[in-house]
Scaffold this active site. Sequence first.
Site, PDB file in Angstrom:
ATOM      1  N   HIS A   1       0.751  -1.392  -0.095  1.00  0.00           N
ATOM      2  CA  HIS A   1       0.100   0.063   0.159  1.00  0.00           C
ATOM      3  C   HIS A   1       0.912   1.240  -0.061  1.00  0.00           C
ATOM      4  CE1 HIS A   1      -2.817   3.006   1.352  1.00  0.00           C
ATOM      5  NE2 HIS A   1      -1.888   3.361   2.528  1.00  0.00           N
TER       6      HIS A   1
ATOM      7  N   ARG B   1       2.019   1.553  15.250  1.00  0.00           N
ATOM      8  CA  ARG B   1       1.499   1.451  13.773  1.00  0.00           C
ATOM      9  C   ARG B   1       1.818   0.024  13.240  1.00  0.00           C
ATOM     10  NH1 ARG B   1       6.204   5.052  10.437  1.00  0.00           N
ATOM     11  NH2 ARG B   1       4.850   3.912   8.734  1.00  0.00           N
TER      12      ARG B   1
ATOM     13  N   TYR C   1       9.187  15.880   0.499  1.00  0.00           N
ATOM     14  CA  TYR C   1       8.932  17.307  -0.058  1.00  0.00           C
ATOM     15  C   TYR C   1       8.625  17.172  -1.647  1.00  0.00           C
ATOM     16  CZ  TYR C   1       9.765  19.080   4.209  1.00  0.00           C
ATOM     17  OH  TYR C   1       9.632  19.398   5.464  1.00  0.00           O
TER      18      TYR C   1
ATOM     19  N   HIS D   1      15.387  12.921  11.741  1.00  0.00           N
ATOM     20  CA  HIS D   1      14.351  13.018  12.827  1.00  0.00           C
ATOM     21  C   HIS D   1      13.507  11.882  12.565  1.00  0.00           C
ATOM     22  CE1 HIS D   1      12.088  15.719   9.625  1.00  0.00           C
ATOM     23  NE2 HIS D   1      11.613  14.511   9.356  1.00  0.00           N
ATOM     24  N   HIS D   2      13.423  10.925  11.578  1.00  0.00           N
ATOM     25  CA  HIS D   2      12.771   9.742  11.681  1.00  0.00           C
ATOM     26  C   HIS D   2      13.255   8.576  12.331  1.00  0.00           C
ATOM     27  CE1 HIS D   2      10.470  11.096   7.949  1.00  0.00           C
ATOM     28  NE2 HIS D   2      11.446  11.940   7.676  1.00  0.00           N
TER      29      HIS D   2
ATOM     30  N   TRP E   1       7.091  -0.073   3.761  1.00  0.00           N
ATOM     31  CA  TRP E   1       7.618   0.567   2.643  1.00  0.00           C
ATOM     32  C   TRP E   1       9.120   1.194   2.826  1.00  0.00           C
ATOM     33  CZ3 TRP E   1       8.908   5.794   0.969  1.00  0.00           C
ATOM     34  CH2 TRP E   1       8.670   6.503   1.902  1.00  0.00           C
TER      35      TRP E   1
ATOM     36  N   LYS F   1       4.343  29.844   3.415  1.00  0.00           N
ATOM     37  CA  LYS F   1       3.398  29.707   2.361  1.00  0.00           C
ATOM     38  C   LYS F   1       1.989  29.697   2.719  1.00  0.00           C
ATOM     39  CE  LYS F   1       6.461  26.828  -0.628  1.00  0.00           C
ATOM     40  NZ  LYS F   1       5.776  27.586  -1.820  1.00  0.00           N
TER      41      LYS F   1
ATOM     42  N   SER G   1      -0.938  27.565  -4.958  1.00  0.00           N
ATOM     43  CA  SER G   1      -0.622  28.987  -5.411  1.00  0.00           C
ATOM     44  C   SER G   1      -1.151  29.400  -6.674  1.00  0.00           C
ATOM     45  CB  SER G   1       0.921  29.009  -5.307  1.00  0.00           C
ATOM     46  OG  SER G   1       1.401  28.611  -4.180  1.00  0.00           O
TER      47      SER G   1
ATOM     48  N   ASP H   1       6.606  21.333 -26.382  1.00  0.00           N
ATOM     49  CA  ASP H   1       6.053  20.150 -26.078  1.00  0.00           C
ATOM     50  C   ASP H   1       7.413  20.167 -24.785  1.00  0.00           C
ATOM     51  OD1 ASP H   1       6.309  17.173 -25.569  1.00  0.00           O
ATOM     52  OD2 ASP H   1       5.325  17.088 -27.318  1.00  0.00           O
TER      53      ASP H   1
ATOM     54  N   GLU I   1      12.144  12.910  -0.417  1.00  0.00           N
ATOM     55  CA  GLU I   1      10.919  12.460  -0.713  1.00  0.00           C
ATOM     56  C   GLU I   1       9.872  13.171  -0.406  1.00  0.00           C
ATOM     57  OE1 GLU I   1      10.514  10.499  -3.301  1.00  0.00           O
ATOM     58  OE2 GLU I   1       8.453   9.956  -3.075  1.00  0.00           O
TER      59      GLU I   1
ATOM     60  N   THR J   1       7.513  26.846   5.720  1.00  0.00           N
ATOM     61  CA  THR J   1       6.030  26.305   5.402  1.00  0.00           C
ATOM     62  C   THR J   1       5.203  27.171   5.728  1.00  0.00           C
ATOM     63  OG1 THR J   1       7.387  24.349   5.701  1.00  0.00           O
ATOM     64  CG2 THR J   1       4.859  24.151   5.544  1.00  0.00           C
TER      65      THR J   1
ATOM     66  N   SER K   1      12.595   5.587 -13.867  1.00  0.00           N
ATOM     67  CA  SER K   1      11.427   6.731 -14.640  1.00  0.00           C
ATOM     68  C   SER K   1      11.593   8.103 -13.765  1.00  0.00           C
ATOM     69  CB  SER K   1      10.070   5.690 -14.010  1.00  0.00           C
ATOM     70  OG  SER K   1       9.128   6.564 -14.504  1.00  0.00           O
ATOM     71  N   SER K   2      11.533   8.011 -12.438  1.00  0.00           N
ATOM     72  CA  SER K   2      11.551   9.068 -12.086  1.00  0.00           C
ATOM     73  C   SER K   2      12.744  10.271 -12.512  1.00  0.00           C
ATOM     74  CB  SER K   2      11.695   9.263 -10.400  1.00  0.00           C
ATOM     75  OG  SER K   2      10.406   8.449 -10.034  1.00  0.00           O
TER      76      SER K   2
ATOM     77  N   HIS L   1      13.426  11.686   3.428  1.00  0.00           N
ATOM     78  CA  HIS L   1      13.100  13.038   3.539  1.00  0.00           C
ATOM     79  C   HIS L   1      12.733  13.960   2.472  1.00  0.00           C
ATOM     80  CE1 HIS L   1      10.927  15.538   6.645  1.00  0.00           C
ATOM     81  NE2 HIS L   1      11.447  16.421   5.973  1.00  0.00           N
TER      82      HIS L   1
END
Lengths: 381, 530
Positions: free
Chosen positions: B80, B454, B261, B306-307, B145, B335, B272, B109, B259, B332, B173-174, B257
Amino acid sequence: MVKKSPIILALVSLLHYSEVFANEAFVRSNINLRTGVTDISQQVYDLHMTIFYICVVIGIIVFGAMFYAIIFHRKSKGAKAANFHESIKVEIAWTIIPVIILVVMAIPATKTLIAMEDPSESDLTILVTGSQWKWHYKYLEHDIEFYSLLSTPKEQIGGQWIKGDNYLLDVDKQLVIPTNKKVRFLVTSDDVIHSWWVPDFAVKKDANPGFINEAWTKVNEEGIYRGQCAELCGKDHGFMPVVVEAVSPDDFDAWLANKKAEKAAAQAEEKRLLAMNMSKDELMSEGESVYMGYCAACHQQNGMGLPGVFPALVGSPITTGDVKAHIDIVLHGKKGTAMQAFAKQLTLKQVAAVVTYERNAWGINSGELIQPKDVHQLLQE
Amino acid sequence: MNTLTETASHDTEHHHGPAKGIKRWIFTTNHKDIGTLYLWFAFIMFLVGGAMAMVIRAELFQPGLQIVEPHFFNQMTTVHGLIMVFGAVMPAFTGMANWMIPMMIGAPDMALPRMNNLSFWILPFAFLILLASLFVEGGGPAFGWTFYAPLSTTYSGDSTALFVFAVHIMGISSIMGAINVIVTIWNMRAPGMTWMKMPLFVWTWFITAYLLIAVMPVLAGAVTMVLTDKYFGTSFFNAAGGGDPVMFQHIFWFFGHPEVYIMILPAFGIISTIVPTFSRKPLFGYPSMVYATASIAFLSFIVWAHHMFTTGMPVFAELFFMYCTMLISVPTGVKVFNWVATMWRGALSFEVPMLFSIAFIVLFTLGGFSGLMLAITPVDFQYHDTYFVVAHFHYVLVTGAIFSLIAATYYWLPKWTGVMYDIGLAKLHFWCSLISVNVLFFPMHFVGLAGMPRRIPDYSIQFANWNQLISLGGFAFGLSQLIFLALVIKACRKQGEPVPAKVWDGAHGLEWEVASPAPYHTFTTPPEIK
């Protein structure tokens, strides 16, 4: 209808829950962090509430302004759009003010953190070792060690029995520590990463294989405190609770003496068993209970394992071939796999019984009986 | 020879319009076609990943084991997560970029159209491999994951190899998609489209693309080390061979991390764009928005640990990562304040894209608040690996990233199809989603604070009531997305009122100067930007 049903459900449930809160016998909150039973856990709770209230205030201001605009600056109410699109002063203000708030928040957080990470001058050291899926506790100064396994019956998990109050939070042997003493925990693991967590102590430390982490607590109140493994550690991650009983220092000393006596008695019993043979019935019934407690999590109750993950015992060369190899793998495990070494976890009698069980259960009936002395002999070699 | 002539004939065909049939989609080099492919792929993956979430919520509906075995439950949480991150959110943003960036900067293009085709068409294979791994003996990846070693190495099943190769393909791909975005924006802006005139969606994607190029190779390194540790006897993450399992987490989160963002910066760009349109007022603080995005991108590289506060870092490191993480809330916050200031004294109207954008601002900010709470290290020890974290990242990813994608779809869908979608259905979709998503994720804060870890298939009875409610919210949210599916299919079949070139009266930007539906080729001669 689709739209309304969740709201109604939510409201009904909220009403229901508020009653539950009122009746809650214990202080354990169902919606918030608990204050816990140590000075540190109280500080952590205070930090949590402080940062929470700061967020609430900021939220009220920001969302308040937004909803004011949503209500009063609507086109449908004839609002005409202004055309401003910058203001250096405002932008500097809403950069500086948050920084100040953060600094104010960081000061107490830093103090608490430094206190939490200082395990020096402890009165007692306990080595906590995680393995799939149980905890092992070793009192380093007292030569006492034991495994602590989930004791919630399988029937409660499967739904055949009513679930008890401490469903999934009960163990066969709980960790016992004295109150008002600084207890240091050395945390490590035998296989994958686990995390030893007792919410009431505000202690959560990862158990990393091959490395030792430190944590400590000083419990103010006697009681039984329950937590769980917090790091995903494989199939039964949800089934390895942590239960700690804090008792007065006097009771703790008595408990230690009792444990030591138990240990001496167990050693004497082992010696006695070496000299005699156990009957098949005795071995099989003991073997079944050991199997269900230690082996069935992986090899399954029917001995068929989980294909591709955990091998089957039925029809395996281990259970049908050489007895010595069978005893050996139970005692020493198999490197590079999830098969653990059980030499330290099980008594000679238990190993003998479980090997006998695995060679006679599930309709195999080889008739081979393994005695504690056979296991002992192999251990000596 | 044959290939040559074929390519040539396709090229000439493209000048007239799309090819016919399935070949149009397989061989297409058109940014709009590829955008459409990405978006549909992402939506299908969203439904597949969502179906797995339904399995998870069904098992957690009540305590005890009822529907699935713990081992399968772990596969569901793992796949998931992987599908939602790499299969739904990231491809959806790439689809948006493909459709909109050329039109927003006045380019005909993307700069590298063939690579564009390739970067999309390897994706379905990546996910076929990942999904196929669920059916091999021993089941699919079951280590979360985040695939922490050694659970993903010594103790994992043989589907790990499939997982590793799938992640490699997703990464390639990315990276190709990101290169395309960067080259396009550097080289193909219409004359007069200076850097500080670029729409914010273009800006945020530009910065995101650099993040992608910086961190996807790190992920590739991590999965490769997992592969060699598992199959080739290396010991990167094995203490017995001189490695360190915690090093895996450092490498993973150095990717992980930035990722997060990658998944939220383009969302900031979308919000925006939409908020000024329906406030009929220019975006407040455009330059500060650009600088805030760049600051967030920079800070995202120095907060990864921090993870990992509970892994046993030195106090000094814990303090460093705590302070840096808290600091992210400043740009943040800028924004959010800018969006509110844009709405302030505007002439607001509440079309569906605006509804989703307002929901985004409020709910993403809630996720930001819990993020700030999680930054406080001593308290993080209590929050870490509980449902409080699950609540936090679903608020920023579902009501953040995914709500922004839905808002973007409602905003640009009329431009893509040429017809206005069914607004009644869209409003139904909004209200159903808004209510159910909060019933789903808000109580997760409560059970998390109360101590529910979790990634567990069963829980103690004190959490039963809330979990039941969460599951009901989950089912409702899942069903609500079918409304969206029906609405988009209807719009794609051109059922609806035709719309003019400028669909929204307050909208600005080059995409509103081309006809609706946008012609197959736009801006073959560059527009002039005043």
